[in-house]
Design a protein around this motif. Sequence first.
Motif, PDB file in Angstrom:
ATOM      1  N   ARG A  43       0.807  -1.227   0.000  1.00  0.00           N
ATOM      2  CA  ARG A  43       0.000   0.000   0.000  1.00  0.00           C
ATOM      3  C   ARG A  43       0.836   1.270   0.000  1.00  0.00           C
ATOM      4  N   ARG A  44       2.145   1.130   0.295  1.00  0.00           N
ATOM      5  CA  ARG A  44       2.989   2.322   0.385  1.00  0.00           C
ATOM      6  C   ARG A  44       4.252   2.140  -0.442  1.00  0.00           C
ATOM      7  N   ASN A  51       2.962   8.490  -6.104  1.00  0.00           N
ATOM      8  CA  ASN A  51       2.023   9.476  -5.563  1.00  0.00           C
ATOM      9  C   ASN A  51       0.566   9.055  -5.715  1.00  0.00           C
ATOM     10  N   ARG A  52       0.359   7.953  -6.395  1.00  0.00           N
ATOM     11  CA  ARG A  52      -1.010   7.457  -6.563  1.00  0.00           C
ATOM     12  C   ARG A  52      -1.291   6.358  -5.544  1.00  0.00           C
ATOM     13  N   ASP A  53      -2.539   6.252  -5.143  1.00  0.00           N
ATOM     14  CA  ASP A  53      -2.930   5.219  -4.200  1.00  0.00           C
ATOM     15  C   ASP A  53      -2.653   3.841  -4.788  1.00  0.00           C
ATOM     16  N   TRP A  64      -7.830  -5.032   0.917  1.00  0.00           N
ATOM     17  CA  TRP A  64      -6.530  -5.280   1.537  1.00  0.00           C
ATOM     18  C   TRP A  64      -6.574  -6.296   2.665  1.00  0.00           C
TER      19      TRP A  64
END
Length: 416
Positions: free
Chosen positions: A296-297, A312-314, A355
């Motif tokens: 997720r990161r 920078n996008r989810d 998730w």
Amino acid sequence: MTGEGSKYRIVSPSLTVKAMRDSGYKNTAYALAELIDNSIDAEATLVQVFACESPVQGATQTRHRVDAIAVLDNGKGMDAELLRRALKYGDGLGGDRNRIGRFGMGLPNSSMSQCTKVEVWSWTNGSPNAMYTYLDLEEINGGLDDVPPPVHRPVPEYWSDLSEAPLGTTGTLVVWSDLDRVKWHGAGATLRNTAELIGRVYRHYLHDGRVEIKMAPVREGKVLEGDNGAYFAEPNDPLYLMDSTGTPAPFGNKPMFEPFDMGNEKEPGVAYFPITVDGTKHSVKVRASIARPEARRADVEGHPWPDNANPNRDAGFHPWGQHARRNIGISLVRQGRELDLDSKWAIGYDPVERWWGIEVEFPRSSTTSSASRTTSRPPRSSRLSPTSTGQPRPRGTRRPRRSRTVLPNSATRACP
């Protein structure tokens, strides 16, 4: 045969089959899964799914449309009696609780949900000695009441030429033609929309190396090669705990999730719940997982996202996040086969729902089946799927990821 003319029939064969055609398969992929169930129950180690397309001339251009779908396996095969029963609604070996298929409806029901004619060849002593029978909706509407008695008919060369490996001593071929309800038009689209579901439904079999499932688009009598050609279905794990799956990069060769904080060191993320059925105690196994931080990161040290992924996008916008979105829900599993991915437990509009993963595995029945096997099976070591070199592949190993290599064949005819 009593025919449709009897005034006192409990049911009308033609109306019954017509009703069965609308019996709830979501699409062609789910119907094909029923045939693969039969192959796995027959202890097949190689299942080949062929989608055959032929050119159709349009007003301005020529398009290719699927006109036959076939499933070929190297399982045990059936003798004449069992073959005939297999095409009867509610018969076969459905009473065996240790089988995936429980009610003896899969072959005729799934087939007639997609086509008006299904043909079956099955052999226990070489494909030249195959037994053959069929169901034809037009004949049923005309009063056919019994499954036609099987007759000796060798497997057509068209299908044996398409096969990756020479047909063995035992096996079964199911062919759908007169496809009037297949959702997708082209061979490639049909198989692409099938492969992800097949990979999820049979993920445990694929991951353990118990079976290989080849998806083969066929155009004008030849298996297509290259990027749009044949390939092997890859495990699609909604818990994302398996390595080497069809999940997009960077998680195709490593887990995207980790076990949820429950269970113990030996079985992390696992809990057991006792149930009693008909006086017998069983244990239901529940596995749970949650996304790793790097899923997720983009800023997790040592776990960079692919160069083409915008940090920078989810994560949900990226291919692996979209893949997880298609696997939202609780996976219900029996005999290693997914029965359903129940998304009603999830809040569909909430992107966070993608998730996490939960699998509920129902235990193998303790009931010993009284159904007798009608055929014998060669030793396991002699029936492994051959590799491209013709040598047996050791159990538990799998093909290289994204392999699309197919054996050349000399078939040049259009789909039969």
